[in-house]
Design an enzyme around this catalytic site. Structure first.
Site, mmCIF file in Angstrom:
data_model
loop_
_atom_site.group_PDB
_atom_site.id
_atom_site.type_symbol
_atom_site.label_atom_id
_atom_site.label_comp_id
_atom_site.label_asym_id
_atom_site.label_seq_id
_atom_site.Cartn_x
_atom_site.Cartn_y
_atom_site.Cartn_z
ATOM 1 N N HIS A 53 61.816 32.677 14.296
ATOM 2 C CA HIS A 53 61.923 31.593 15.283
ATOM 3 C C HIS A 53 62.696 30.419 14.692
ATOM 4 O O HIS A 53 63.587 29.861 15.345
ATOM 5 C CB HIS A 53 60.526 31.141 15.718
ATOM 6 C CG HIS A 53 60.513 29.853 16.491
ATOM 7 N ND1 HIS A 53 61.067 29.724 17.743
ATOM 8 C CD2 HIS A 53 60.021 28.619 16.171
ATOM 9 C CE1 HIS A 53 60.928 28.475 18.171
ATOM 10 N NE2 HIS A 53 60.288 27.786 17.231
ATOM 11 N N HIS A 77 61.230 23.033 10.717
ATOM 12 C CA HIS A 77 60.527 22.207 11.703
ATOM 13 C C HIS A 77 59.061 22.582 11.918
ATOM 14 O O HIS A 77 58.284 21.768 12.409
ATOM 15 C CB HIS A 77 61.284 22.205 13.044
ATOM 16 C CG HIS A 77 61.105 23.431 13.877
ATOM 17 N ND1 HIS A 77 61.882 24.560 13.732
ATOM 18 C CD2 HIS A 77 60.242 23.703 14.894
ATOM 19 C CE1 HIS A 77 61.512 25.464 14.615
ATOM 20 N NE2 HIS A 77 60.521 24.979 15.328
ATOM 21 N N GLU A 81 53.408 21.898 10.290
ATOM 22 C CA GLU A 81 52.447 22.177 11.366
ATOM 23 C C GLU A 81 51.693 23.479 11.130
ATOM 24 O O GLU A 81 50.506 23.572 11.417
ATOM 25 C CB GLU A 81 53.202 22.252 12.697
ATOM 26 C CG GLU A 81 52.303 22.352 13.924
ATOM 27 C CD GLU A 81 51.604 21.036 14.233
ATOM 28 O OE1 GLU A 81 50.507 21.087 14.811
ATOM 29 O OE2 GLU A 81 52.150 19.965 13.890
ATOM 30 N N ASP A 82 52.385 24.491 10.595
ATOM 31 C CA ASP A 82 51.808 25.840 10.561
ATOM 32 C C ASP A 82 51.619 26.414 9.162
ATOM 33 O O ASP A 82 51.470 27.627 9.007
ATOM 34 C CB ASP A 82 52.694 26.797 11.379
ATOM 35 C CG ASP A 82 52.733 26.412 12.851
ATOM 36 O OD1 ASP A 82 51.656 26.174 13.421
ATOM 37 O OD2 ASP A 82 53.838 26.330 13.416
ATOM 38 N N ASP A 144 64.197 24.215 19.939
ATOM 39 C CA ASP A 144 62.899 24.875 19.781
ATOM 40 C C ASP A 144 62.381 25.359 21.135
ATOM 41 O O ASP A 144 61.950 26.507 21.287
ATOM 42 C CB ASP A 144 61.928 23.877 19.139
ATOM 43 C CG ASP A 144 60.511 24.410 19.054
ATOM 44 O OD1 ASP A 144 60.328 25.539 18.583
ATOM 45 O OD2 ASP A 144 59.585 23.681 19.475
ATOM 46 N N ASP A 265 80.021 30.231 49.016
ATOM 47 C CA ASP A 265 81.432 30.273 49.399
ATOM 48 C C ASP A 265 82.226 29.142 48.737
ATOM 49 O O ASP A 265 83.440 29.085 48.856
ATOM 50 C CB ASP A 265 81.596 30.205 50.930
ATOM 51 C CG ASP A 265 81.072 28.890 51.501
ATOM 52 O OD1 ASP A 265 80.480 28.120 50.737
ATOM 53 O OD2 ASP A 265 81.258 28.663 52.712
#
Length: 719
Positions: A53, A77, A81-82, A144, A265
């Site tokens: 990711h 990034h 956080e993870d 993201d 059109d």
């Protein structure tokens, strides 16, 4: 150390190699190595390694030609956080600039719709403040979100719907306002795919079936246009078909209630040249050879949009009478239109602060407004209103150009010029003629605001404004006026109660101590709370005089004055979850009356607002836990204002007959504003009714009047 970019991220490596002369590939490689280590063992819902990711987001930004620091921050990034990595670790390894970007993204990584409006709004505030420190935060956040939308099918249905809705309402408009047209279009199409899957599949099929015919039609104009441009001596140009994205096609179909064939059109062509003079030269060549539609010629080069978009637009009758939309722009304008704010970092070494300021002007105003919002609902309202899509250009009498959102009125224009002009506005001239303040402005209008020292805003103005700035300033003024009334009322209630109990009048120190005991800001805040009915007078007396015996602190019997105050402050006959005597306000947006199905909404500091169950404003008040059930029993002698909209055919005596019909039902008429135009009567009537059957009686009586075609309750637009 061997580079891992080619091995772990070959697609990203290939894009970076094309721009190796301006990028720090060693820095990006180290960021990838750090990210892969931090995310080792982590998987996405799709089963892929989590670092895939981060690589995909970095690839999106590399294709947008961002700088090395931004691409590196994109790879990093999610690590704070993870994983166990801290912001300090990022700063030590990669420096303060990249750490600052990652820190901003970490703070907003949980940005989602929640049941708690308070928590949701705080996340949005953090997003705005992070962007204010470094605008690259929003570029990475949009990258993201784009990759998350591309892989959304791996999430459960409920999460898919929530994320797609947030993308449509917040992130796609943000991409537009920062000028990133490519990302905006893809975000909108992906949200369309997950929110209206059946319509999406149908439209994809129809577009695919028409692609060959469309390309042939575009070729019929492109070939002769290229020939004419060569004849005109334009050395370099590029003529291409301009694909329209699916969501914009679907919106047009729905808005105009037309089929795909009727909408599709209109062919679209883009001409790209090298210089601004050549743009106007191309426009002249096109208009010389094909007939333009005058009202569809737009010059966004002379008057750029607020997101810095520039192009010439024209619509012409091409071969066979076919309508063609033509955009004409330079290569630099095209890059700005596609990449928006991201284009600023393409040639960062040159430095273009003015260009960046163009993108951020609207954003600074949004930051200024959000500092004054006190409730989550108010903040969300400003955020969504200020992410408007379409703009119009309005002229002052001196010839200055002002940009406003489509649908704006002279009131919006007045507050855009200056707050004091808005507050003192009493009328307007549009193109030299007096016009109502609720008249919708059109691009090219010249507007003059008429002011008076005695003029002041009206609550009704909130129904006619489109900009967050105007709405905020009007509400601020109304709140200030209501606060002055509450202070006067609170002082009067407090003074009478103190005299009745034969106590010494409290000084400022005593008021301040009591305010602190009741968790209020100060003595004036205490008086306001008493005036509004936010706190019982008995509680206030206990806080002011804590040493008084309990028998002297009993609630007093209501006086005549007290009963009058109760009628001002309390909703008579209203029980909220079994409790009566609470402070309520009848919502002006839907004007409920006894007999309506109603819902209560707990506001901050203003008691409970009573709305009709079908009130459009309830949709914007998203916090379910603040809604309460209402038991509303009719009280004798209480009346309610209702706004009625009436239309009919003009005839002599119609106004008098309508007023007579209303009067015959025993109804008080508070005000009426009836006008005629081209043989049609239209306007509003304000009446006071006791309950829903009384209102139905009024409507029935007016409908019987000869010439009246319709009369109904008029809703204020959602605010």
């Amino acid at each position: 150390m061997t580079a891992i970019l080619p091995e772990l991220a070959p697609d990203l490596s290939a894009v970076l190699d094309k721009h190796a002369d301006r990028l720090d590939l060693d820095l990006i490689d180290r960021a990838l190595r750090f990210s892969a280590s931090a995310h080792r063992g982590q998987k996405r819902m799709s089963g892929e390694d989590f670092v895939s990711h981060s690589i995909a987001v970095a690839l999106i930004l590399a294709e947008q030609l961002l700088d090395s620091a931004t691409i590196s921050a994109a790879l990093l990034h999610d690590v704070v956080e993870d994983s166990d990595v801290r912001t300090e670790d990022i700063a030590r390894e990669f420096g303060a600039e990249i750490a600052g970007i990652v820190d901003g993204l970490t703070k907003i990584s949980s940005l989602t719709f929640r049941s708690s409006a308070e928590e949701q709004v705080e996340n949005y505030r953090k997003l705005l403040l992070s962007i204010a420190k470094d605008a690259r935060v929003i570029i990475i956040k949009l990258g993201d979100r784009l990759h998350n939308m591309r892989t959304l099918e791996h999430l459960p249905p409920e999460r898919r719907h929530r994320i797609a809705m947030e993308t449509r309402e917040i992130y796609a408009p943000l991409a537009h306002r920062f000028g990133m047209a490519g990302i905006k279009a893809e975000l909108e199409d992906l949200a369309f795919k997950f929110l209206e899957p059946d319509d999406y599949r149908d439209l994809v099929s129809q577009v695919a079936s028409k692609r060959a015919a469309r390309e042939q039609t575009i070729l019929k104009l492109r070939t002769p246009l290229e020939h004419e441009l060569k004849r005109a001596g334009i050395e370099w140009f590029e003529v291409t078909g301009r694909p329209k994205h699916l969501w914009s096609i679907f919106q047009k179909m729905r808005k105009r209630n037309k089929s795909f064939d009727e909408i599709y059109d209109l062919m679209a062509i883009r001409v790209t040249v090298r210089s601004v003079p050549e743009c106007y030269h191309v426009l002249g060549v096109i208009h010389h050879n094909w007939t333009p539609i005058q009202e569809r010629i737009k010059d966004y080069i002379a008057s750029p949009k607020s997101n810095a978009y520039q192009s010439l637009h024209t619509t012409i009758f091409g071969p066979g009478g076919q309508l063609f939309e033509v955009q004409i722009r330079t290569q630099e304008m095209h890059r700005t239109a596609e990449f928006g704010i991201a284009a600023h970092w393409l040639y960062k070494r040159d430095g273009k602060p003015d260009e960046l300021d163009q993108h951020l002007g609207w954003f600074r105003q949004l930051l200024e407004l959000q500092q004054d919002t006190h409730s989550p609902e108010e903040f969300l309202e400003f955020l969504k209103v200020d992410l408007y899509q379409d703009e119009i250009f309005i002229f002052t009498p001196q010839g200055d150009v002002k940009r406003l959102p489509k649908g704006s009125t002279p009131i919006d224009f007045a507050f855009h010029v200056h707050t004091e002009v808005g507050l003192r506005c009493q009328g307007a001239k549009i193109n030299g003629r007096i016009a109502p303040l609720h008249r919708e402005l059109k691009s090219g209008d010249t507007v003059e605001i008429l002011t008076s020292a005695s003029a002041k805003p009206s609550r009704d103005w909130l129904s006619h404004v489109r900009t967050a700035r105007a709405r905020h300033k009007i509400k601020q003024w109304i709140n200030h006026e209501e606060e002055k009334v509450s202070i006067t009322l609170g002082k009067e209630i407090l003074a009478r109660e103190v005299r009745r109990r034969r106590l010494d009048a409290p000084d400022d120190t005593r008021l301040a101590r009591a305010a602190q005991a009741l968790s209020l800001a100060d003595g004036q805040g205490l008086e306001i709370a008493v005036g509004r009915g936010d706190v019982a007078i008995g509680q206030v007396i206990r806080a002011l005089y804590p040493d008084l015996p309990n028998d002297e602190l009993q609630e007093p019997k209501p006086t005549v004055f007290g009963r009058v105050i109760d009628r001002i402050r309390l909703g008579r006959g209203i029980k909220i979850q079994g409790v009566d005597g609470l402070m309520v306000r009848y919502a002006q947006c839907c004007q409920p009356v006894p007999g309506d199905s109603v819902v209560g909404y707990v506001t901050q500091g203003r008691g409970i607002s009573i709305h009709r169950s079908d009130c459009p404003n309830l949709l914007t008040l998203s916090a379910e836990e603040r809604r309460v059930e209402i038991d509303w029993q009719e009280s004798q002698g209480e009346s309610f204002s209702v706004r009625l909209a009436v239309t009919g055919e003009d005839r002599r005596g119609l106004y008098a007959d309508m007023m007579e019909a209303i009067s015959q039902t025993g109804t008080n008429i508070r005000a009426a504003d009836i006008r005629t135009r081209d043989g049609t009567v239209f306007g509003t009537v304000f009446v006071e009714v006791d309950n829903l059957p009384h209102l139905a009686k009024v409507l029935k009586a007016v409908r019987r009047v000869k010439g009246v075609s319709e009369i109904e309750r008029r809703e204020a637009p959602p605010t």
